[in-house]
Design an enzyme around this catalytic site. Sequence first.
Site, PDB file in Angstrom:
ATOM      1  N   THR A  44       0.834  -1.206   0.000  1.00 31.41           N
ATOM      2  CA  THR A  44       0.000   0.000   0.000  1.00 31.41           C
ATOM      3  C   THR A  44       0.869   1.256   0.000  1.00 31.41           C
ATOM      4  O   THR A  44       0.616   2.194  -0.760  1.00 31.41           O
ATOM      5  CB  THR A  44      -0.951  -0.003   1.214  1.00 31.41           C
ATOM      6  OG1 THR A  44      -1.770  -1.166   1.120  1.00 31.41           O
ATOM      7  CG2 THR A  44      -1.835   1.222   1.242  1.00 31.41           C
ATOM      8  N   ASP A  67      -7.651  -5.011  -2.266  1.00 30.17           N
ATOM      9  CA  ASP A  67      -7.363  -5.844  -1.094  1.00 30.17           C
ATOM     10  C   ASP A  67      -8.524  -5.693  -0.112  1.00 30.17           C
ATOM     11  O   ASP A  67      -8.866  -4.579   0.271  1.00 30.17           O
ATOM     12  CB  ASP A  67      -6.060  -5.344  -0.449  1.00 30.17           C
ATOM     13  CG  ASP A  67      -5.609  -6.209   0.713  1.00 30.17           C
ATOM     14  OD1 ASP A  67      -6.419  -7.026   1.193  1.00 30.17           O
ATOM     15  OD2 ASP A  67      -4.453  -6.070   1.141  1.00 30.17           O
ATOM     16  N   GLU A 250      13.829 -10.870   3.139  1.00 28.00           N
ATOM     17  CA  GLU A 250      13.746 -12.089   3.959  1.00 28.00           C
ATOM     18  C   GLU A 250      13.452 -13.259   3.037  1.00 28.00           C
ATOM     19  O   GLU A 250      12.887 -13.076   1.953  1.00 28.00           O
ATOM     20  CB  GLU A 250      12.622 -11.956   5.001  1.00 28.00           C
ATOM     21  CG  GLU A 250      12.950 -10.943   6.076  1.00 28.00           C
ATOM     22  CD  GLU A 250      11.835 -10.802   7.120  1.00 28.00           C
ATOM     23  OE1 GLU A 250      10.883 -11.626   7.100  1.00 28.00           O
ATOM     24  OE2 GLU A 250      11.917  -9.861   7.930  1.00 28.00           O
ATOM     25  N   CYS A 308      23.379  -3.005  19.161  1.00 27.55           N
ATOM     26  CA  CYS A 308      24.163  -2.973  17.912  1.00 27.55           C
ATOM     27  C   CYS A 308      24.357  -4.373  17.352  1.00 27.55           C
ATOM     28  O   CYS A 308      24.303  -4.590  16.144  1.00 27.55           O
ATOM     29  CB  CYS A 308      25.532  -2.336  18.156  1.00 27.55           C
ATOM     30  SG  CYS A 308      25.437  -0.565  18.334  1.00 27.55           S
TER      31      CYS A 308
END
Length: 366
Positions: A44, A67, A250, A308
């Site tokens: 979106t 959607d 990913e 970190c």
Amino acid sequence: NCGLKMVGTDIEVDDLPEPSLKNIIDQKSLQWVFVGGKGGVGKTTTSCCLGVQLAKSRKKVLLVSTDPAHNLSDAFCQKIGREPTPINGFDNLSAMEIDANSDMDQMQQNALMAADDPDDAQAGMSAFMSELTSSIPGIDEAMSFSELMKQVQTLDYEVVVFDTAPTGHTLRLLSFPTILEKALGKVMELKDRFGGFLGQASAMLGGGNPGQFQDDMLGRLEETRVVINKVNDAFQDPSLTTFVCVCIPEFLSIYETERLVQELSKFGIDSHNIVVNQVLFPEKDAEELGEWFEGNKAKLPKEAREICSKMMARKRMQDKYIGQCFDLYGDDFNVVLMPLLDHEIRGVEKLKDFSEHLVNPIDLEE
């Protein structure tokens, strides 16, 4: 060179397609732009940003959300309905949210009401069409999409950006011309074989003259077929239609994108842009950051070290998948890396700012 290491290949960055969506803005012939990908990857936001950029150079732009979990209203922070709604702050950008299922329910409802009306000569016809449409798999989305296309074609928008549902739904949506074409072929075949019987059945359902019923039914089906063929031709014409794949760095998302790219090519739909959202420091390289971290770790408090180190693990993982993305698509696709920000991208001003990243790519060689 940080950019080369990040890409993870020996290809010179200069030889790759430009990492931006400027090609879509510059291609003035485009009328339909689909934006799709797995759930939760930022489709979106990407659609809205693309709409904002297109509005700079096109007379009238329409954003359509197909959607069921509509987010355009949330992104622009204003109520957007089933009719084109002008976006605040623009005079040439509108948006609308459509729902295939409720549209289909409405069509069925209307057909049933017509079938119950004794004075309606079309009653048998409506009942028959209602039965027919509910018996073909995927027909509901297809029919409502064909209605949408009719509606959009009557409006004078220069370009329409579709914010589509997650991958599976999108593929069904794009295969709808094929589904309907097959369904209509089947009906025509039935008509040739059982024409007389269909006519008598319609008369029993209250449709009056059998010959008239057949003509009406064929007329309606033929009308739908014409729209579908027109849509199909437009979808398969790269000068009119393109599909932007959106993902995050990913495994599952990259895998889904590969599936989407293959399916699109099977349907003959042009796709040569990939947007990778939520990238940590796109202009920096994990190795360089790692060297900095190792050199300064001892000076940092324990909490800062933990923060970190978690960020570094994430950055290495992302760089690995971004490298894979460039290996898979770098030669042929414009791969755009969009930074992960410290805040949500909601409201026109934030969308305008973020949309600049789509057309002014981050310099990977800095």
